[in-house]
Design a protein around this motif. Structure first.
Motif, mmCIF file in Angstrom:
data_model
loop_
_atom_site.group_PDB
_atom_site.id
_atom_site.type_symbol
_atom_site.label_atom_id
_atom_site.label_comp_id
_atom_site.label_asym_id
_atom_site.label_seq_id
_atom_site.Cartn_x
_atom_site.Cartn_y
_atom_site.Cartn_z
ATOM 1 N N UNK A 160 0.845 -1.186 0.000
ATOM 2 C CA UNK A 160 0.000 0.000 0.000
ATOM 3 C C UNK A 160 0.883 1.239 0.000
ATOM 4 N N UNK A 161 0.393 2.310 -0.540
ATOM 5 C CA UNK A 161 1.157 3.548 -0.628
ATOM 6 C C UNK A 161 0.747 4.465 0.518
ATOM 7 N N UNK A 162 1.661 4.648 1.463
ATOM 8 C CA UNK A 162 1.413 5.546 2.598
ATOM 9 C C UNK A 162 2.101 6.876 2.298
ATOM 10 N N UNK A 173 -4.126 6.950 8.462
ATOM 11 C CA UNK A 173 -4.075 6.155 7.235
ATOM 12 C C UNK A 173 -4.111 4.657 7.544
ATOM 13 N N UNK A 174 -3.330 4.243 8.535
ATOM 14 C CA UNK A 174 -3.263 2.827 8.889
ATOM 15 C C UNK A 174 -4.613 2.338 9.406
ATOM 16 N N UNK A 175 -5.237 3.134 10.277
ATOM 17 C CA UNK A 175 -6.551 2.772 10.813
ATOM 18 C C UNK A 175 -7.561 2.641 9.671
ATOM 19 N N UNK A 185 -0.042 -7.555 6.446
ATOM 20 C CA UNK A 185 1.252 -7.753 5.791
ATOM 21 C C UNK A 185 1.513 -6.666 4.746
ATOM 22 N N UNK A 186 0.467 -6.308 3.990
ATOM 23 C CA UNK A 186 0.630 -5.306 2.940
ATOM 24 C C UNK A 186 0.843 -3.912 3.524
ATOM 25 N N UNK A 187 0.200 -3.644 4.662
ATOM 26 C CA UNK A 187 0.398 -2.350 5.323
ATOM 27 C C UNK A 187 1.834 -2.231 5.821
ATOM 28 N N UNK A 191 4.639 0.478 4.947
ATOM 29 C CA UNK A 191 5.344 1.272 5.953
ATOM 30 C C UNK A 191 6.846 1.287 5.681
ATOM 31 N N UNK A 192 7.392 0.098 5.460
ATOM 32 C CA UNK A 192 8.829 -0.006 5.194
ATOM 33 C C UNK A 192 9.222 0.798 3.966
ATOM 34 N N UNK A 193 8.445 0.674 2.911
ATOM 35 C CA UNK A 193 8.773 1.366 1.663
ATOM 36 C C UNK A 193 8.645 2.882 1.818
ATOM 37 N N UNK A 194 7.654 3.329 2.584
ATOM 38 C CA UNK A 194 7.475 4.755 2.813
ATOM 39 C C UNK A 194 8.671 5.345 3.555
ATOM 40 N N UNK A 195 9.125 4.644 4.584
ATOM 41 C CA UNK A 195 10.272 5.125 5.360
ATOM 42 C C UNK A 195 11.547 5.056 4.516
ATOM 43 N N UNK A 196 11.685 4.009 3.710
ATOM 44 C CA UNK A 196 12.859 3.891 2.838
ATOM 45 C C UNK A 196 12.922 5.061 1.856
ATOM 46 N N UNK A 197 11.782 5.461 1.309
ATOM 47 C CA UNK A 197 11.752 6.607 0.388
ATOM 48 C C UNK A 197 12.165 7.886 1.105
#
Length: 255
Positions: A160-162, A173-175, A185-187, A191-197
């Motif tokens: 998912x795109x956060x 957003x998470x709620x 799992x997708x959330x 999360x990981x991808x958002x922080x990595x960006x």
């Protein structure tokens, strides 16, 4: 034994290490709470008892972190960025040149000289999104221990795109995603991808010298390191005890 003690009074945890020369021989952490000095002194007593070291044999106490001025019997006070740089440098066998530190309330990019000194650093200018406290919030909402995040992210079948750079909005957003039936799992992968960006943006276009290390308590989440690697196309190293590098650097600053 000439024991040296490092105290990292962080915003989310108090970390204590005891070193002999540069060998880490004891470590412990507790959540930050009111009465930080008393908590820190209790941890020191625990360490000395475990190692059968007498108080008079302590060669020095160095303190760092947000609460560094709260310990009145410290021999040295050192800023947390310099302690972080020195600790990772020594623990990486002097290989580290760039450190991504995810603290309780901020993210720092730290650049280290060939001799272990702090060259420069950059701190995120957003709120707590992507920090240790943010991960704690996400774990609470998802009812999932942070240590399980990596395995769950590996089992995601989508991401998912956060978009939120604010922890409060990210929480909403998470709620909302959970209410829509989005898989946990997708959330977590999102999360990981958002922080990595966000971290990739902080690194910018500057060339990253070998070697690159991720530290702070959130570095125990292997899924985050993998997401950063995928985003910046570089290997990301994680030390054995990434949440203790700052306290260790403080202790070793006494040498």
């Amino acid at each position: 034994m000439g024991a040296k003690i490092g105290i990292d009074l962080g915003s989310t945890a108090i970390k204590i290490v005891i070193v002999n020369n540069t060998e880490l021989i004891w470590k412990k952490a507790v959540p930050t709470a009111p009465g930080q000095e008393a908590l820190a002194l209790k941890l020191i007593d625990d360490g000395l008892a475990d190692l059968s070291i007498r108080e008079k044999d302590i060669e020095g106490i160095s303190v760092t972190g947000y609460g560094k001025n709260l310990i009145h019997n410290a021999h040295t006070v050192i800023d947390e960025v310099s302690a972080n740089a020195w600790g990772v440098y020594l623990l990486s066998d002097k290989k580290a040149r760039t450190v991504i530190n995810i603290g309780g309330q901020d993210i720092k990019i730290i650049r280290i000289s060939e001799t272990g000194k702090l060259n420069d650093f950059k701190m995120n200018d957003k709120c707590a999104a992507g920090t240790g406290r943010f991960f704690e919030m996400a774990g609470r909402i998802l009812d999932t221990p942070i240590y399980d995040f990596a395995a769950l992210a590996d089992n995601a079948d989508a991401s998912v795109n956060l978009n939120s750079t604010c922890a409060v909005f990210a929480e909403s957003e998470i709620v909302s995603l959970l209410a829509k039936g989005t898989k946990k799992e997708n959330i977590i992968r999102g999360l990981h991808e958002s922080i990595a960006r966000r971290i990739a943006g902080m690194l910018g276009n500057q060339e990253i010298e070998d070697d690159l290390y991720l530290d702070g308590g959130s570095a125990n989440n292997g899924g985050l390191a993998s997401a950063i690697e995928d985003e910046i196309f570089r290997d990301v190293n994680v030390l054995s005890y990434p949440q203790f590098t700052v306290a260790y650097g403080a202790a070793c600053s006494l040498m």
